[in-house]
Scaffold this active site. Structure first.
Site, PDB file in Angstrom:
ATOM      1  N   ARG A  33       0.688  -1.335  -0.005  1.00  0.00           N
ATOM      2  CA  ARG A  33       0.100   0.110  -0.140  1.00  0.00           C
ATOM      3  C   ARG A  33       0.849   1.275   0.048  1.00  0.00           C
ATOM      4  O   ARG A  33       0.300   2.265  -0.125  1.00  0.00           O
ATOM      5  CB  ARG A  33      -0.815   0.092   1.010  1.00  0.00           C
ATOM      6  CG  ARG A  33      -1.870  -1.126   1.094  1.00  0.00           C
ATOM      7  CD  ARG A  33      -2.570  -1.242   2.541  1.00  0.00           C
ATOM      8  NE  ARG A  33      -3.503  -0.030   2.738  1.00  0.00           N
ATOM      9  CZ  ARG A  33      -4.672   0.152   2.231  1.00  0.00           C
ATOM     10  NH1 ARG A  33      -5.308  -0.858   1.402  1.00  0.00           N
ATOM     11  NH2 ARG A  33      -5.072   1.196   2.418  1.00  0.00           N
ATOM     12  N   TRP A  93       2.085   6.096   6.075  1.00  0.00           N
ATOM     13  CA  TRP A  93       2.088   7.141   5.033  1.00  0.00           C
ATOM     14  C   TRP A  93       2.096   8.534   5.372  1.00  0.00           C
ATOM     15  O   TRP A  93       1.076   8.941   5.710  1.00  0.00           O
ATOM     16  CB  TRP A  93       1.291   6.719   3.806  1.00  0.00           C
ATOM     17  CG  TRP A  93       1.579   7.272   2.427  1.00  0.00           C
ATOM     18  CD1 TRP A  93       2.437   6.598   1.463  1.00  0.00           C
ATOM     19  CD2 TRP A  93       1.281   8.485   1.784  1.00  0.00           C
ATOM     20  NE1 TRP A  93       2.571   7.240   0.478  1.00  0.00           N
ATOM     21  CE2 TRP A  93       1.770   8.398   0.468  1.00  0.00           C
ATOM     22  CE3 TRP A  93       0.148   9.423   2.175  1.00  0.00           C
ATOM     23  CZ2 TRP A  93       1.408   9.452  -0.426  1.00  0.00           C
ATOM     24  CZ3 TRP A  93      -0.256  10.304   1.276  1.00  0.00           C
ATOM     25  CH2 TRP A  93       0.704  10.154  -0.200  1.00  0.00           C
ATOM     26  N   GLY A 121      -6.299   8.092   7.643  1.00  0.00           N
ATOM     27  CA  GLY A 121      -7.029   9.251   7.421  1.00  0.00           C
ATOM     28  C   GLY A 121      -6.541  10.537   7.754  1.00  0.00           C
ATOM     29  O   GLY A 121      -5.344  10.767   8.091  1.00  0.00           O
ATOM     30  N   SER A 401     -12.879   2.644 -10.124  1.00  0.00           N
ATOM     31  CA  SER A 401     -11.948   2.823  -9.130  1.00  0.00           C
ATOM     32  C   SER A 401     -11.567   1.169  -8.907  1.00  0.00           C
ATOM     33  O   SER A 401     -12.480   0.414  -8.690  1.00  0.00           O
ATOM     34  CB  SER A 401     -12.493   3.557  -7.908  1.00  0.00           C
ATOM     35  OG  SER A 401     -11.528   3.153  -6.708  1.00  0.00           O
ATOM     36  N   SER A 403      -9.835  -0.098  -6.311  1.00  0.00           N
ATOM     37  CA  SER A 403     -10.180  -0.429  -4.753  1.00  0.00           C
ATOM     38  C   SER A 403     -11.562   0.000  -4.314  1.00  0.00           C
ATOM     39  O   SER A 403     -11.930  -0.710  -3.339  1.00  0.00           O
ATOM     40  CB  SER A 403      -9.293   0.548  -3.929  1.00  0.00           C
ATOM     41  OG  SER A 403      -9.480   1.703  -3.987  1.00  0.00           O
ATOM     42  N   THR A 406     -11.391   4.857  -3.121  1.00  0.00           N
ATOM     43  CA  THR A 406     -10.464   6.152  -3.642  1.00  0.00           C
ATOM     44  C   THR A 406     -11.319   7.445  -3.147  1.00  0.00           C
ATOM     45  O   THR A 406     -12.424   7.672  -3.332  1.00  0.00           O
ATOM     46  CB  THR A 406     -10.337   6.505  -5.154  1.00  0.00           C
ATOM     47  OG1 THR A 406      -9.747   5.084  -5.761  1.00  0.00           O
ATOM     48  CG2 THR A 406      -9.477   7.296  -5.405  1.00  0.00           C
ATOM     49  N   GLU A 534      -1.346   6.408 -20.103  1.00  0.00           N
ATOM     50  CA  GLU A 534      -1.361   5.456 -19.212  1.00  0.00           C
ATOM     51  C   GLU A 534       0.347   4.652 -19.173  1.00  0.00           C
ATOM     52  O   GLU A 534       0.920   4.362 -18.207  1.00  0.00           O
ATOM     53  CB  GLU A 534      -2.328   4.221 -19.309  1.00  0.00           C
ATOM     54  CG  GLU A 534      -2.174   2.860 -18.559  1.00  0.00           C
ATOM     55  CD  GLU A 534      -2.145   3.143 -17.113  1.00  0.00           C
ATOM     56  OE1 GLU A 534      -1.764   2.315 -16.333  1.00  0.00           O
ATOM     57  OE2 GLU A 534      -2.825   4.186 -16.652  1.00  0.00           O
ATOM     58  N   LYS A 538       2.656   4.664 -16.198  1.00  0.00           N
ATOM     59  CA  LYS A 538       3.353   3.662 -15.620  1.00  0.00           C
ATOM     60  C   LYS A 538       5.023   3.917 -15.317  1.00  0.00           C
ATOM     61  O   LYS A 538       5.531   3.609 -14.578  1.00  0.00           O
ATOM     62  CB  LYS A 538       3.180   2.221 -16.590  1.00  0.00           C
ATOM     63  CG  LYS A 538       1.748   1.776 -16.536  1.00  0.00           C
ATOM     64  CD  LYS A 538       1.327   0.881 -15.146  1.00  0.00           C
ATOM     65  CE  LYS A 538       0.842   1.531 -14.076  1.00  0.00           C
ATOM     66  NZ  LYS A 538      -0.556   2.419 -14.438  1.00  0.00           N
ATOM     67  N   HIS A 557       1.382  22.320 -30.985  1.00  0.00           N
ATOM     68  CA  HIS A 557       0.992  23.361 -30.150  1.00  0.00           C
ATOM     69  C   HIS A 557       1.853  23.607 -29.046  1.00  0.00           C
ATOM     70  O   HIS A 557       1.274  23.620 -27.723  1.00  0.00           O
ATOM     71  CB  HIS A 557      -0.503  23.165 -30.013  1.00  0.00           C
ATOM     72  CG  HIS A 557      -1.498  23.331 -31.157  1.00  0.00           C
ATOM     73  ND1 HIS A 557      -2.016  24.389 -31.552  1.00  0.00           N
ATOM     74  CD2 HIS A 557      -2.119  22.122 -31.754  1.00  0.00           C
ATOM     75  CE1 HIS A 557      -2.675  24.016 -32.577  1.00  0.00           C
ATOM     76  NE2 HIS A 557      -2.866  22.730 -32.947  1.00  0.00           N
TER      77      HIS A 557
END
Length: 663
Positions: A33, A93, A121, A401, A403, A406, A534, A538, A557
């Site tokens: 995670r 985190w 949270g 999502s 999970s 999100t 994408e 990555k 442009h």
């Protein structure tokens, strides 16, 4: 984001060493995670002594090492056994305060560890609470928002006992009073020396899951696990789980589980409330331990890239109908069948997501517009909320999502529900908040995805949204040939992905050439603009190389100014309606001496290689709306090999988390 794991054994004798290993292994299951520090709390030898708290910066193994060093230094008896014991653990985190032991969890109420809390949270009003607690004599050691919670619990506990004269206040009453003062999103687990062998879990916004093992009719035995809505940490112990709802307070005591419902209006007059209990049923996880192991692969990301033929097959199983001599080929999405008429009457369809999920929706937008005839708009969840963009009752809002938890997407879902839109969920997690709170939806059934960088979930999301387009498009005769061609291609898609996985060594060789580069551009258009976005995502998130996905039509442009002989550029030019335009882009980039890497359909190499002046990646040709599924695989492999060759952690990229459960 932060990971929470707790273990309570009741009437089951366990040694302290066993309890520590369960907590450590639970945290290891949550490593993917993303985190920067970790901690655990276990009981002392006597309930009269404060609980033990261990916290360490770095990975789980750093925590394990520091715990055993402290055990040796203090002669703590690891063989001591407990008939009942409550332990809590956490991976942090960082949001408030740098990674440091003092900022790690569990956070404490003070020197005696009267109350301990692990938290996922953000408490948005922590500054106000902190100043109030300081005025009441509390001192703070950390920079976190979390520390106000155990200190507030101690304040509530002390004040209640002063007023009542004896210890009549219950653990759940203390926690309910604390919740009344907290603002923001959180999942919490409380442990207290005043309530030995008890745990309380509660949540608002952030996910939380309860696992129950060996549950008897009397609930007198068993092992109980909590975890931040992450079945990966539970499945090796039990498959019986309960998804905790917002506002619920789960009290584990004497082998039983009681669930109370928080009511913010009660208790405001200073009297601690005693809310009624709630009855809930357990559900059973459809998951095996083998799904969350690496098997023969070196990394989870590598495993999940190579699992895509199987994950796509699982995504489509039971949903594609080949038809027969009299029946047309069609798609059956059981979760949507009662709402298809409403969706078809929508004034527009709004795709809402973040990161990879947004890119998957972008890849599916053209085919949904083509088959349904309904305008489709794209919204990044956070931006929709920042703008308070218009959502109407006549809209269908599709929330994508992996999970299902999100934070920005969940808040956008609340916003859309308030505005009366029909809300559809597309997630990989049964029982997630998005799955529970939308009117209808589709599970992508891609299987557990452990690597932080999403791979197989992305391709399964595109396939589900292509099937969504087929279902909404109905059976109009004008589109019949197109629909049947797409369905035929879906059946064969896993085989095409198996073919493209054979490019693994070729992508590794390309990665060796790019290993020292500082930047990589990717140009795509049409269906493959999403592939460029994408693919670049990555590369940047795992290999830590700057990469940018650019709409090829915007090349003149601004982006063209970046092109020179030293800048590597990937151009996605598989055969579709935009092929001739991409050929022109290749010519213009070559004229500016760009270092070109061109992805093309098998057999088109001569048309794009400019006489061998650029490197070519050939992929199988499929229906244009499904080509992004095939085209992304070489770029996933490229990102993987770049990361490994550059010496970075491919499964746990720097500063990133798998489930973004805070804003």
């Amino acid at each position: 984001m932060c990971g929470i794991f707790a273990y309570l054994n009741c009437n089951v004798r366990r040694e302290r060493s066993y309890i520590l290993q369960v907590l450590f292994n639970g945290l290891r299951r949550l490593e993917y995670r993303g985190y920067d520090s970790a901690g655990v709390s276990i009981d002392s030898s006597s309930v009269s002594l404060p609980p033990l708290v261990f916290r360490q910066v770095g990975n789980i193994e750093s925590l394990v090492k520091s715990v055993y060093q402290e055990v040796d230094a203090t002669d703590l008896n690891l063989e001591e056994s407990f008939v009942t014991h409550a332990g809590i653990a956490h991976t942090r985190w960082a949001t408030h305060g740098e990674p440091a032991p003092r900022n790690s969890h569990p956070q404490s109420s003070g020197a005696g560890n009267d109350f301990l809390v692990v938290h996922n949270g953000v408490v948005t009003n922590y500054e106000v609470l902190k100043q109030t607690l300081i005025r009441h004599g509390f001192t703070f050691e950390s920079d976190t928002d979390t520390e106000v919670i155990p200190k507030l619990a101690k304040y509530v506990f002390d004040k209640s006992n002063e007023e009542s004269g004896d210890m009549t206040v219950t653990f759940s009453q203390v926690v309910l009073e604390v919740m009344r003062h907290l603002e923001g999103a959180y999942a919490l687990i409380f442990k207290s020396r005043h309530y030995p062998n008890e745990l309380i879990a509660c949540k608002r916004g952030s996910p939380l899951l309860l696992g129950v093992k060996e549950l008897t009719e009397e609930s007198s035995k068993g092992s109980l696990f909590h975890d931040d809505n992450d079945a990966n940490a539970l499945v090796e112990h039990t498959k019986k789980v309960l998804v905790i709802e917002d506002g619920e307070v789960v009290h584990l005591k004497d082998g039983g589980v009681s669930i109370l419902k928080f009511d913010g209006d009660k208790g405001k007059r200073g009297v601690l409330s005693r809310p009624a209990s709630v009855q809930r049923a357990l559900s059973v996880l459809e998951m095996e331990v083998e799904q969350i192991n690496k098997g023969s692969y070196e990394h989870y990301m590598q495993k999940e890239i190579h699992e895509q033929p199987e994950s796509l097959t699982t995504t489509m199983r039971g949903r594609l109908i080949r038809g027969g001599t009299c029946k047309a080929k069609t798609v059956l999405l059981g979760g949507l069948k009662d709402h298809l008429k409403t969706i078809r009457r929508s004034r527009r369809i709004v795709f809402i997501g973040c990161g990879t999920s947004y890119n998957a929706a972008l890849a599916a937008r053209p085919i949904l517009e083509e088959l349904s005839g309904i305008p489709v708009t794209m919204e990044i969840a956070s931006d929709l909320l920042d703008r308070q963009g218009p959502i109407y009752r006549e809209d269908t809002a599709v929330f994508v999502s992996q999970s299902g938890e999100t934070a920005d997407t969940l808040h956008a879902l609340e916003y859309a529900l308030q505005n009366g839109a029909l809300c559809v969920g597309i997630t990989n997690t049964v029982g997630s908040a998005i799955a529970r709170n939308t009117h209808c939806g589709v599970h992508i059934n891609a299987g557990a995805e452990i690597g932080v960088a999403s791979t197989k979930a992305y391709t399964s999301q595109i396939v589900v949204m292509a099937m969504l387009a087929l279902a909404i498009g109905g059976d109009a005769i004008s589109n019949q040939a197109r629909r049947e061609a797409i369905i035929d291609c879906l059946f064969d898609l896993p085989n095409k992905v198996r073919e493209v996985l054979k490019l693994d060594q070729e992508m590794k060789d390309l990665a060796k050439l790019l290993i020292a580069e500082q930047s990589l551009l990717m140009f795509g258009r049409g269906y493959n603009y999403a592939t460029a976005l994408e693919g670049s995502l990555k590369v940047k998130e795992v290999s830590l190389m700057h990469s940018e996905g650019i709409l090829a039509g915007e090349m003149k442009h601004g982006p063209l100014a970046l092109v020179d002989e030293s800048l590597p550029i990937v151009v996605i030019a598989t055969h579709d309606a935009c092929f001739s335009k991409q050929q022109s882009v290749i010519q213009q980039l070559h004229a500016r001496k760009g270092r070109l890497i061109v992805m093309c359909s098998r057999g088109d190499a001569a048309a794009v290689s400019l006489g061998g002046a650029c490197r070519v990646i050939e992929v199988p040709q499929v229906e244009d709306c499904l080509q992004p599924v095939v085209n992304i695989v070489p770029l996933q492999l490229l990102a993987y090999h770049l990361t490994v060759l550059r010496g970075y952690n491919v499964d746990q990229p720097r500063n990133l988390a798998k489930s973004v459960t805070t804003e």
